[in-house]
Design a protein around this motif. Sequence first.
Motif, PDB file in Angstrom:
ATOM      1  N   LYS A  67      -3.027  10.459  -2.116  1.00 32.30           N
ATOM      2  CA  LYS A  67      -4.214   9.679  -1.768  1.00 32.30           C
ATOM      3  C   LYS A  67      -5.414  10.594  -1.562  1.00 32.30           C
ATOM      4  O   LYS A  67      -6.546  10.258  -1.964  1.00 32.30           O
ATOM      5  CB  LYS A  67      -3.939   8.870  -0.501  1.00 32.30           C
ATOM      6  N   ASN A  80     -14.419   4.191  -7.609  1.00 34.72           N
ATOM      7  CA  ASN A  80     -13.819   3.869  -6.309  1.00 34.72           C
ATOM      8  C   ASN A  80     -12.382   4.401  -6.303  1.00 34.72           C
ATOM      9  O   ASN A  80     -11.940   4.993  -7.296  1.00 34.72           O
ATOM     10  CB  ASN A  80     -13.847   2.363  -6.054  1.00 34.72           C
ATOM     11  N   THR A 125      -8.172   3.668  -4.435  1.00 35.01           N
ATOM     12  CA  THR A 125      -7.232   2.990  -3.537  1.00 35.01           C
ATOM     13  C   THR A 125      -5.863   3.622  -3.734  1.00 35.01           C
ATOM     14  O   THR A 125      -5.461   3.901  -4.877  1.00 35.01           O
ATOM     15  CB  THR A 125      -7.173   1.474  -3.787  1.00 35.01           C
ATOM     16  N   THR A 151       0.599   4.495  -2.749  1.00 31.03           N
ATOM     17  CA  THR A 151       0.155   5.731  -2.097  1.00 31.03           C
ATOM     18  C   THR A 151       1.172   6.854  -2.234  1.00 31.03           C
ATOM     19  O   THR A 151       0.805   8.013  -2.444  1.00 31.03           O
ATOM     20  CB  THR A 151      -0.126   5.472  -0.607  1.00 31.03           C
ATOM     21  N   TRP A 201      -3.348  -2.974  -7.032  1.00 26.64           N
ATOM     22  CA  TRP A 201      -2.714  -3.615  -5.877  1.00 26.64           C
ATOM     23  C   TRP A 201      -1.514  -4.458  -6.306  1.00 26.64           C
ATOM     24  O   TRP A 201      -0.492  -4.491  -5.613  1.00 26.64           O
ATOM     25  CB  TRP A 201      -3.731  -4.472  -5.137  1.00 26.64           C
ATOM     26  N   ARG A 243       0.832  -1.216   0.000  1.00 23.85           N
ATOM     27  CA  ARG A 243       0.000   0.000   0.000  1.00 23.85           C
ATOM     28  C   ARG A 243       0.866   1.265   0.000  1.00 23.85           C
ATOM     29  O   ARG A 243       0.481   2.291  -0.575  1.00 23.85           O
ATOM     30  CB  ARG A 243      -0.942  -0.002   1.203  1.00 23.85           C
ATOM     31  N   TYR A 272      -9.036  -2.829  -9.361  1.00 20.95           N
ATOM     32  CA  TYR A 272      -8.434  -2.821  -8.021  1.00 20.95           C
ATOM     33  C   TYR A 272      -7.278  -3.824  -7.935  1.00 20.95           C
ATOM     34  O   TYR A 272      -6.197  -3.500  -7.412  1.00 20.95           O
ATOM     35  CB  TYR A 272      -9.499  -3.156  -6.978  1.00 20.95           C
TER      36      TYR A 272
END
Length: 274
Positions: free
Chosen positions: A181, A217, A219, A101, A259, A97, A255
């Motif tokens: 982010k 969405n 992330t 980010t 990731w 993550r 997503y």
Amino acid sequence: MSFGHGGPFGPGGPDSSTPDWDALADESEARGKRRRWLIIGGGALATAAVAGIVATAVITSNKDDTNLPQAQKLPDEPDAPKPSFSDVTVPPPPNPRDYITDPKKDTAALTPATLFPEKDMVLGKNSYPRMSTATTGDCTAGTHGPLGSVLQHNGCKQLLRATYSKDGVAVTVGVAVFGSKDAAFKVKAANKASLAPLAGGGVGSFCQGAPCTMYTNATGRYAYFTIAGNLDGSAVTKASAKALQIARDGGKYAYNRIWQRGTDQAAKAARAQS
């Protein structure tokens, strides 16, 4: 004629039937003393003989001891090993993550080929061929309606798209890249999911004037979108199972790909640390 009292047979004389008890007692006592001395003497001799035998056995045993094996001297028991602890602290493994980010860490190449590398979008048992891809630094160019202005206002740096199609339905997946982010999640909160569908590769225009299903969405520093519809131009309704399914799969796939980007970069950093 008469006799005196000194005869051995007592006062009754030689013809008397009564023995001289005193004389017999004295004689018996004398015999008993002699017998005791013989017993004592014999016992002393036996004791001396046994002592001699024991002494001989001890001497013999002492002589034989020289032939017995000597006790071995065992080495001292070694000290048990003591645990040692390194002063070096092993850093925790990198967190994927962090790499999706922080733009300072998220430095891997970012193109349609790296973000959408597979020829098919596979989600569980569902598989959809990839039909076309595109990328643009002008994020408004890949949108319709208010989404373009929201992307621009929050500093969108790049918009990547890919279209997948099967069984009369199609979906375009869009991924917008931001510097933080916070910016990506502001776009999510605005919920202006008007991504422009990407035609090409055998897929004609879709979602032109007909209701379609859309999704948004975010992330890390990425916002992602889908727009899915029927290729025959009909509206997507609650009964449009295939269109709704490809839309859900497109969102999950976007997503997963973001990731995976973070996972790949974290693994590379871990290898560099080892």
